[in-house]
Design a protein around this motif. Sequence first.
Motif, short mmCIF file in Angstrom:
data_model
loop_
_atom_site.label_atom_id
_atom_site.label_comp_id
_atom_site.label_asym_id
_atom_site.label_seq_id
_atom_site.Cartn_x
_atom_site.Cartn_y
_atom_site.Cartn_z
N SER A 50 -4.93 0.62 -16.00
CA SER A 50 -5.56 -0.18 -14.94
C SER A 50 -4.71 -0.29 -13.67
O SER A 50 -5.15 -0.86 -12.69
CB SER A 50 -5.89 -1.59 -15.47
N ASN A 51 -3.51 0.25 -13.70
CA ASN A 51 -2.71 0.28 -12.47
C ASN A 51 -2.71 1.72 -11.96
O ASN A 51 -2.14 2.61 -12.59
CB ASN A 51 -1.28 -0.19 -12.76
N PRO A 52 -3.36 1.98 -10.83
CA PRO A 52 -3.50 3.35 -10.35
C PRO A 52 -2.14 4.05 -10.16
O PRO A 52 -1.13 3.39 -9.91
CB PRO A 52 -4.21 3.20 -9.01
N ALA A 53 -2.14 5.38 -10.29
CA ALA A 53 -0.90 6.15 -10.38
C ALA A 53 0.10 5.87 -9.26
O ALA A 53 1.28 5.67 -9.53
CB ALA A 53 -1.24 7.64 -10.42
N ASP A 54 -0.37 5.80 -8.01
CA ASP A 54 0.58 5.61 -6.90
C ASP A 54 1.34 4.30 -7.04
O ASP A 54 2.52 4.22 -6.76
CB ASP A 54 -0.17 5.58 -5.56
N ASN A 55 0.59 3.26 -7.47
CA ASN A 55 1.23 1.96 -7.63
C ASN A 55 2.11 1.91 -8.86
O ASN A 55 3.13 1.22 -8.89
CB ASN A 55 0.16 0.87 -7.70
#
Length: 390
Positions: free
Chosen positions: A107-112
């Motif tokens: 649920s935490n997108p890759a960039d973040n």
Amino acid sequence: MRAVRWHGKKDVRVDNVPDPEIVNPRDAIIRVTSTAICGSDLHLYDGMIPSMQAGDILGHEFMGEVVALGKGVTNLRIGDRVVVPFTIACGQCFFCEKTLTSLCDNSNPADNQDIAEAMMGHSPSGLFGYSHMLGGYAGGQAELVRVPFADTGCFKVPAHLTDDQVLFLSDILPTGWMAAENAEIEKGDTVAVWGAGPVGQFAIRSAFLLGAERVIAIDHRPGRLALAAEAGAETIDFEDVDVMAALAETTGGNGPDRCIDAVGMEAHGLAIDNIQDRAKQAIGIGTDRPHVLRQAIVACRKGGTISMPGVYGGLLDNLPMGAFVNKGLTLKTGQTHVHRYMQPLLERIEAGDIKPDVIISHRLSLSEAPGAYDDFLNKQDEFTKVVMQP
Ligand SMILES: [Zn+2]
Ligand SMILES: [Zn+2]
């Protein structure tokens, strides 16, 4: 739509922004009926959490009505009334399958995730309205909000319960409950709870329900201590008495069996260690003020447990690890696995075991948010919990 946005330290505004849209098949759009300001939002307001960006929509405690659904959501209908957990979870990964939903891998997108991994080694789940390190998701202090993984993230609530009764299932009620559960309370235990804010209040009530014989609440705000006393807690005002001496005396020298730190990174008070932490923060060489954690480690009885629902952000100095190890203490922490607790706590609310609305002190409109943040920070005795109706 109107939304409460963060523009910088102590700068929160209500702005007009574009309505959210369905992005993924498992999304839902919720029209928010009630949303609250959380104590942890004050860490954002204070500029303590890295990776916030000007214009970020705040808020992670909210509920409302489903107004749009992605094609992949089959267990919800338009018009359903739902509460949404602040932790965003896919429901399918290794961690979600173990019901550790605040640790969801997806649920935490890759960039973040890269920022989170650099700071913490691994990324926890994404959160609503809580920095780009934790997903960069728009929050729920708004008229509308997009809920990702809505099929696992929207919890339907029965019509006979009011918003006030169920809103806090989104965060602080499960957080207080998990704090008490993490404290490993055994029947007859004495439990000390630092911080009688909303999470502390629910931790106190949960501790009694889980078998504590005595609960001792520690704070410096009379109103909050009075609310703790109403729940049956004994109270210590740390401005009037020496907390360590008082805890030792009232437990026959043993110390509390279980200690709950419901304060976290921004401890108040004029203890020497806390003044040092403040000085380090002021010149940018310190992140957190872990005064309460230090106190809990030294106060706790040998072999006891410390539970830490309070939020910490970075590197903590001068922890008494010698005491921690040699006293054989256990420390349990974590963002709350909200999804796991919603159904059982809903049943507790329906049975009358817990009355969540006792902590609400103010009901305001969304446009009053900037003043509400300021009051919640500066008049904490009076502003226990602010609920806003968009
Ligand atoms: Zn919260
Ligand atoms: Zn997951």
